[in-house]
Motif scaffolding. Structure first.
Motif, PDB file in Angstrom:
ATOM      1  N   ILE A 240       0.829  -1.201   0.000  1.00  0.00           N
ATOM      2  CA  ILE A 240       0.000   0.000   0.000  1.00  0.00           C
ATOM      3  C   ILE A 240       0.863   1.251   0.000  1.00  0.00           C
ATOM      4  O   ILE A 240       0.599   2.215  -0.742  1.00  0.00           O
ATOM      5  CB  ILE A 240      -0.963  -0.010   1.202  1.00  0.00           C
ATOM      6  N   VAL A 241       1.913   1.260   0.807  1.00  0.00           N
ATOM      7  CA  VAL A 241       2.838   2.398   0.844  1.00  0.00           C
ATOM      8  C   VAL A 241       3.427   2.644  -0.537  1.00  0.00           C
ATOM      9  O   VAL A 241       3.458   3.779  -1.038  1.00  0.00           O
ATOM     10  CB  VAL A 241       3.955   2.152   1.880  1.00  0.00           C
ATOM     11  N   ALA A 242       3.895   1.584  -1.187  1.00  0.00           N
ATOM     12  CA  ALA A 242       4.507   1.719  -2.508  1.00  0.00           C
ATOM     13  C   ALA A 242       3.505   2.242  -3.538  1.00  0.00           C
ATOM     14  O   ALA A 242       3.863   3.044  -4.421  1.00  0.00           O
ATOM     15  CB  ALA A 242       5.076   0.376  -2.965  1.00  0.00           C
ATOM     16  N   CYS A 243       2.249   1.817  -3.432  1.00  0.00           N
ATOM     17  CA  CYS A 243       1.231   2.252  -4.394  1.00  0.00           C
ATOM     18  C   CYS A 243       0.851   3.714  -4.179  1.00  0.00           C
ATOM     19  O   CYS A 243       0.595   4.442  -5.152  1.00  0.00           O
ATOM     20  CB  CYS A 243       0.007   1.352  -4.297  1.00  0.00           C
ATOM     21  N   ILE A 244       0.787   4.165  -2.929  1.00  0.00           N
ATOM     22  CA  ILE A 244       0.542   5.580  -2.657  1.00  0.00           C
ATOM     23  C   ILE A 244       1.667   6.422  -3.242  1.00  0.00           C
ATOM     24  O   ILE A 244       1.435   7.452  -3.903  1.00  0.00           O
ATOM     25  CB  ILE A 244       0.406   5.820  -1.144  1.00  0.00           C
ATOM     26  N   GLN A 245       2.899   5.991  -3.030  1.00  0.00           N
ATOM     27  CA  GLN A 245       4.049   6.730  -3.539  1.00  0.00           C
ATOM     28  C   GLN A 245       4.068   6.743  -5.067  1.00  0.00           C
ATOM     29  O   GLN A 245       4.369   7.773  -5.686  1.00  0.00           O
ATOM     30  CB  GLN A 245       5.335   6.126  -2.980  1.00  0.00           C
ATOM     31  N   ALA A 246       3.724   5.625  -5.684  1.00  0.00           N
ATOM     32  CA  ALA A 246       3.698   5.547  -7.143  1.00  0.00           C
ATOM     33  C   ALA A 246       2.614   6.454  -7.726  1.00  0.00           C
ATOM     34  O   ALA A 246       2.821   7.091  -8.775  1.00  0.00           O
ATOM     35  CB  ALA A 246       3.476   4.101  -7.589  1.00  0.00           C
ATOM     36  N   ALA A 247       1.471   6.524  -7.053  1.00  0.00           N
ATOM     37  CA  ALA A 247       0.388   7.391  -7.524  1.00  0.00           C
ATOM     38  C   ALA A 247       0.816   8.852  -7.510  1.00  0.00           C
ATOM     39  O   ALA A 247       0.562   9.603  -8.459  1.00  0.00           O
ATOM     40  CB  ALA A 247      -0.856   7.184  -6.661  1.00  0.00           C
ATOM     41  N   ALA A 248       1.472   9.264  -6.426  1.00  0.00           N
ATOM     42  CA  ALA A 248       1.954  10.648  -6.344  1.00  0.00           C
ATOM     43  C   ALA A 248       2.992  10.928  -7.432  1.00  0.00           C
ATOM     44  O   ALA A 248       2.956  11.979  -8.096  1.00  0.00           O
ATOM     45  CB  ALA A 248       2.547  10.906  -4.966  1.00  0.00           C
ATOM     46  N   LYS A 249       3.886   9.987  -7.638  1.00  0.00           N
ATOM     47  CA  LYS A 249       4.926  10.162  -8.661  1.00  0.00           C
ATOM     48  C   LYS A 249       4.314  10.269 -10.051  1.00  0.00           C
ATOM     49  O   LYS A 249       4.746  11.099 -10.870  1.00  0.00           O
ATOM     50  CB  LYS A 249       5.903   8.996  -8.598  1.00  0.00           C
TER      51      LYS A 249
ATOM     52  N   ALA B  89     -10.506   5.775   4.654  1.00  0.00           N
ATOM     53  CA  ALA B  89     -11.119   5.654   3.336  1.00  0.00           C
ATOM     54  C   ALA B  89     -10.166   6.259   2.314  1.00  0.00           C
ATOM     55  O   ALA B  89      -9.474   7.251   2.584  1.00  0.00           O
ATOM     56  CB  ALA B  89     -12.460   6.371   3.313  1.00  0.00           C
ATOM     57  N   LEU B  90     -10.115   5.688   1.118  1.00  0.00           N
ATOM     58  CA  LEU B  90      -9.107   6.078   0.144  1.00  0.00           C
ATOM     59  C   LEU B  90      -9.097   7.574  -0.174  1.00  0.00           C
ATOM     60  O   LEU B  90      -8.020   8.195  -0.172  1.00  0.00           O
ATOM     61  CB  LEU B  90      -9.284   5.239  -1.122  1.00  0.00           C
ATOM     62  N   PRO B  91     -10.234   8.217  -0.426  1.00  0.00           N
ATOM     63  CA  PRO B  91     -10.185   9.665  -0.678  1.00  0.00           C
ATOM     64  C   PRO B  91      -9.634  10.441   0.519  1.00  0.00           C
ATOM     65  O   PRO B  91      -8.850  11.391   0.353  1.00  0.00           O
ATOM     66  CB  PRO B  91     -11.653  10.024  -0.962  1.00  0.00           C
ATOM     67  N   ASP B  92     -10.023  10.031   1.731  1.00  0.00           N
ATOM     68  CA  ASP B  92      -9.516  10.690   2.936  1.00  0.00           C
ATOM     69  C   ASP B  92      -8.018  10.465   3.087  1.00  0.00           C
ATOM     70  O   ASP B  92      -7.270  11.358   3.496  1.00  0.00           O
ATOM     71  CB  ASP B  92     -10.235  10.157   4.182  1.00  0.00           C
TER      72      ASP B  92
ATOM     73  N   MET C 110      -5.402  10.941  -7.826  1.00  0.00           N
ATOM     74  CA  MET C 110      -4.570  10.152  -6.915  1.00  0.00           C
ATOM     75  C   MET C 110      -5.226   8.811  -6.611  1.00  0.00           C
ATOM     76  O   MET C 110      -4.572   7.763  -6.617  1.00  0.00           O
ATOM     77  CB  MET C 110      -4.342  10.917  -5.609  1.00  0.00           C
ATOM     78  N   VAL C 111      -6.516   8.843  -6.333  1.00  0.00           N
ATOM     79  CA  VAL C 111      -7.258   7.610  -6.043  1.00  0.00           C
ATOM     80  C   VAL C 111      -7.193   6.657  -7.238  1.00  0.00           C
ATOM     81  O   VAL C 111      -6.938   5.453  -7.095  1.00  0.00           O
ATOM     82  CB  VAL C 111      -8.721   7.935  -5.680  1.00  0.00           C
ATOM     83  N   GLU C 112      -7.401   7.207  -8.427  1.00  0.00           N
ATOM     84  CA  GLU C 112      -7.400   6.372  -9.631  1.00  0.00           C
ATOM     85  C   GLU C 112      -6.040   5.733  -9.856  1.00  0.00           C
ATOM     86  O   GLU C 112      -5.935   4.538 -10.161  1.00  0.00           O
ATOM     87  CB  GLU C 112      -7.806   7.221 -10.836  1.00  0.00           C
ATOM     88  N   ARG C 113      -4.970   6.504  -9.694  1.00  0.00           N
ATOM     89  CA  ARG C 113      -3.628   5.965  -9.913  1.00  0.00           C
ATOM     90  C   ARG C 113      -3.257   4.955  -8.823  1.00  0.00           C
ATOM     91  O   ARG C 113      -2.610   3.950  -9.097  1.00  0.00           O
ATOM     92  CB  ARG C 113      -2.584   7.095  -9.962  1.00  0.00           C
ATOM     93  N   TYR C 114      -3.684   5.229  -7.598  1.00  0.00           N
ATOM     94  CA  TYR C 114      -3.443   4.257  -6.531  1.00  0.00           C
ATOM     95  C   TYR C 114      -4.105   2.933  -6.878  1.00  0.00           C
ATOM     96  O   TYR C 114      -3.492   1.859  -6.766  1.00  0.00           O
ATOM     97  CB  TYR C 114      -3.976   4.772  -5.189  1.00  0.00           C
ATOM     98  N   ARG C 115      -5.362   2.979  -7.276  1.00  0.00           N
ATOM     99  CA  ARG C 115      -6.082   1.736  -7.590  1.00  0.00           C
ATOM    100  C   ARG C 115      -5.406   0.996  -8.741  1.00  0.00           C
ATOM    101  O   ARG C 115      -5.316  -0.239  -8.721  1.00  0.00           O
ATOM    102  CB  ARG C 115      -7.540   2.053  -7.934  1.00  0.00           C
ATOM    103  N   TYR C 116      -4.945   1.739  -9.732  1.00  0.00           N
ATOM    104  CA  TYR C 116      -4.251   1.111 -10.850  1.00  0.00           C
ATOM    105  C   TYR C 116      -3.040   0.315 -10.347  1.00  0.00           C
ATOM    106  O   TYR C 116      -2.864  -0.857 -10.700  1.00  0.00           O
ATOM    107  CB  TYR C 116      -3.792   2.181 -11.852  1.00  0.00           C
ATOM    108  N   HIS C 117      -2.212   0.946  -9.541  1.00  0.00           N
ATOM    109  CA  HIS C 117      -1.014   0.265  -9.055  1.00  0.00           C
ATOM    110  C   HIS C 117      -1.363  -0.895  -8.127  1.00  0.00           C
ATOM    111  O   HIS C 117      -0.749  -1.964  -8.200  1.00  0.00           O
ATOM    112  CB  HIS C 117      -0.096   1.266  -8.349  1.00  0.00           C
ATOM    113  N   TYR C 118      -2.360  -0.689  -7.252  1.00  0.00           N
ATOM    114  CA  TYR C 118      -2.703  -1.735  -6.290  1.00  0.00           C
ATOM    115  C   TYR C 118      -3.238  -2.979  -6.995  1.00  0.00           C
ATOM    116  O   TYR C 118      -2.912  -4.108  -6.608  1.00  0.00           O
ATOM    117  CB  TYR C 118      -3.730  -1.207  -5.281  1.00  0.00           C
TER     118      TYR C 118
END
Length: 219
Positions: free
Chosen positions: A24-33, A52-55, A72-80
């Motif tokens: 999860i940490v890696a996916c959050i970081q990837a979404a931001a990048k 919750a993901l938006p929060d 951000m939510v969309e990119r996180y979900r993609y990576h996850y």
């Protein structure tokens, strides 16, 4: 193990039953990048797990224009979704849940995951039939609001005073406090022992087997 103090045991999912914190940490970081946004460090990203993901996205990178957060939510979900099939339960989880179910406890999940995400995870782990009820962040208020525990106890006809919330984050333990339930922490997930200790849980486990032993003797 006769029940001493609790009838309903509610588990968080990520970082408590599923070994998913690092992913999860890696996916959050990837979404931001992906979006050219400030990339949170590991501690910052881990801190928002359970919300919750938006929060979570607003908490991990505060102060952005609102238009950025859905991306951000969309990119996180993609990576996850490229990684979640490789996730596994922590050692001892299946045996612990089986033991608790055989002893007649009501078992539930309260998670920051979406309903679709939790159902995927439960199905992959072959645990769909283990839990008596589940509540997800896209169905009610996000942790640490007490709604998940309030709704689970109502659904199962249980007393909040005989309900135990188990989780790896302060969000889980604060939800228990807010609801009037008891809390137990685990510090093999997203938040550290000292962070969890500040909310005065009944116990903090360093592993699933240690948690299982405590439940046998105290739940």
């Amino acid at each position: 193990m006769p029940r001493k103090n609790f009838d309903l045991i509610v588990f968080d999912w990520d970082g408590t039953l599923m070994d998913s914190t690092a992913t999860i940490v890696a996916c959050i970081q990837a979404a931001a990048k992906d979006l050219g946004l400030p990339v949170p460090d590991d501690k910052q990203a881990a801190y928002v797990i359970g919300l919750a993901l938006p929060d979570a996205m607003q908490a991990v990178i505060p102060g952005l224009e609102p238009k950025h957060y859905p991306h951000m939510v969309e990119r996180y979900r993609y990576h996850y979704l490229t990684k979640d099939k490789g996730l596994t339960l922590f050692d001892g989880v299946r045996e612990m849940l089986s033991d608790l179910a055989q002893e007649g406890y009501f078992l539930a999940v309260a998670t920051g995951k979406s309903r679709v995400g939790l159902n995927r995870a439960l199905d992959a782990a072959n645990l769909l039939s283990v839990f008596d009820a589940t509540r997800c962040a896209d169905e009610t208020f996000s942790k640490p609001h007490p709604a998940m525990l309030q709704e689970l106890t109502r659904e199962l006809g249980q007393d909040m005073r005989r309900t135990l919330m188990i989780g790896d984050t302060t969000h889980d333990l604060q939800m228990a406090v807010n609801a009037g339930a008891s809390g137990v922490g685990v510090h093999y997930g997203a938040h550290s022992g000292p962070e969890l200790e500040a909310l005065n849980p009944l116990f903090i486990a360093s592993s699933v087997p240690e948690l299982h032993t405590w439940l046998r003797e105290n739940a």
